[in-house]
Design an enzyme around this catalytic site. Structure first.
Site, PDB file in Angstrom:
ATOM      1  N   HIS A 318       0.822  -1.218   0.000  1.00  0.00           N
ATOM      2  CA  HIS A 318       0.000   0.000   0.000  1.00  0.00           C
ATOM      3  C   HIS A 318       0.854   1.266   0.000  1.00  0.00           C
ATOM      4  CE1 HIS A 318      -3.042   2.863   1.865  1.00  0.00           C
ATOM      5  NE2 HIS A 318      -3.755   2.290   0.916  1.00  0.00           N
ATOM      6  N   ASP A 325      16.580   8.533  -9.306  1.00  0.00           N
ATOM      7  CA  ASP A 325      18.041   8.413  -9.194  1.00  0.00           C
ATOM      8  C   ASP A 325      18.431   8.398  -7.710  1.00  0.00           C
ATOM      9  OD1 ASP A 325      18.235   8.428 -11.999  1.00  0.00           O
ATOM     10  OD2 ASP A 325      18.238  10.613 -12.047  1.00  0.00           O
TER      11      ASP A 325
END
Length: 400
Positions: A318, A325
């Site tokens: 959930h 990056d």
């Protein structure tokens, strides 16, 4: 025959009225909504991934509160976990601590009137937010406050995917273990969580406490740069697109519901073309009908483009997380779906700390280890029932 004719007329009227209600309600909402922004802050943030850990920490710090407790949740249920939580709030209110509890009217529909009367009798300031209102009944029914904000004494804040109920402890037999990401925050950013809570409180109660200095103590700077991003059924798309455009090498998206709009899909496809490795993690199990099938059109395109898609198998995933990056991590309340993009009121946190991002990457690797990759030919083996469900899901994707 006359009864059948009347039913058909009523059904036709309903089918005509619902889209008009929604369109006009949406138009009115966009006319009044403004983009709210918070500055870059520095604080200390920790990541909580299990309900047991969250409830133990949160309940303990509520117990220790001396001045005020401000809590907004989408869902508080009527089960034993919820009653424990509410009993704690009542006890603190009786001790003289200011307690405000704001719950979404639809998300917390299970809360009984008897419980609400008991809260108020104990001194808890209680209100439902986003009540269903005319003239745009259908639109207001769908526009939910999905933020989950806690502020304790103006010094400690919480934000993330967890609500209050036993399923978040992994006690739902169908869903099994519950995996989520929630933030505990200290430092100067807590004032922004406080401001957002009080803004929502004022919206629904008309009690304006935003200028009350006692709720905004002087807070120290922490070590982690971060920024809160509130969205009110608008502007979330810009945040997601900005994160996608920022990616140079790797982009990770974790969400329980992957149902974005065409513009975001196109941005993801363009990212792949410029060499970005995209990984998307969603749960194998679904907690709502047609959610899996609603993901099929986007997944079909992304698999064909070379994205890496995974189903989480160890219970229900959930968490709402985007990792770009080693530059920025987005964790908050917004799902990667049309409802969060264009209906719900959400709150996300952009975190720019390398050490925190490194920790999140380690956690994500743990989650991927409990997942299975979706094969490239996955959609060549759909059953007839799944194909039918996919067509139905396309029609109702906005409201899922």
């Amino acid at each position: 025959m006359a009864v059948l004719k009347l039913l058909l007329i009523c059904l036709l009227f309903l089918l005509l009225w619902l889209p008009i209600d929604f369109m006009l309600g949406r138009k009115k909402q966009l006319q009044k909504v403004t983009q709210r922004t918070f500055p870059l802050r520095h604080g200390d943030i920790s990541l909580i991934t299990y309900g047991k850990t969250l409830y133990e920490t949160l309940f303990y710090e509520i117990e220790c509160a001396t001045n005020h407790i401000h809590i907004l949740f989408y869902i508080v249920k009527n089960d034993e976990v919820s009653q424990q939580f509410l009993a704690l709030l009542k006890r603190k209110a009786k001790e003289g601590v200011e307690v405000r509890l704001l719950l979404d009217r639809i998300g917390s529909y299970r809360l009984s009137q008897r419980t609400i009367k008991s809260l108020r009798a104990s001194g808890v300031h209680f209100s439902f937010c986003h009540k269903i209102r005319l003239p745009f009944f259908f639109y207001s029914l769908n526009q939910r406050n999905h933020r989950k904000i806690t502020v304790i004494d103006g010094k400690i804040g919480y934000l993330g995917g967890f609500n209050i109920g036993k399923e978040y402890l992994g006690l739902n037999e169908e869903l099994g273990k519950w995996r989520d990401y929630h933030l505990r925050i200290e430092g100067e950013g807590v004032q922004d969580l406080q401001e957002q809570f009080l803004h929502d409180w004022c919206d629904d109660t008309k009690e304006d406490l935003l200028k009350e200095t006692r709720y905004f103590p002087t807070l120290p700077k922490g070590s982690m740069a971060h920024k809160f991003v509130p969205t009110d059924g608008a502007y979330l798309k810009h945040t997601f697109l900005e994160l996608i455009h920022k990616a140079e090498d790797n982009l990770f998206i974790g969400t329980p519901y992957f149902i974005p709009n065409t513009e975001i899909i196109e941005a993801l496809l363009q990212a792949v073309k410029r060499g970005v490795t995209i990984t998307i993690l969603v749960p194998l199990k679904a907690d709502h009908p047609l959610v899996r099938e609603a993901e099929f059109p986007s997944f079909r395109q992304l698999l064909a483009a070379g994205c890496n898609l995974y189903h989480y198998k160890d219970g229900f995933f959930h968490a709402k997380v985007i990792l770009v990056d080693d530059v920025v991590c987005d964790i908050g309340t917004a799902n990667f779906d049309l409802r969060s993009l264009f209906l719900n009121h959400e709150m996300n946190c952009l975190i720019y700390d390398k050490q925190f991002i490194s920790h999140v990457k380690d956690v994500l690797q743990e989650d991927l280890a409990k997942s299975e990759e979706i094969p490239r030919d996955y959609f060549a083996h759909l059953s007839f029932a799944e194909k039918v469900k996919e067509k139905i899901a396309k029609l109702v994707a906005t409201f899922m």
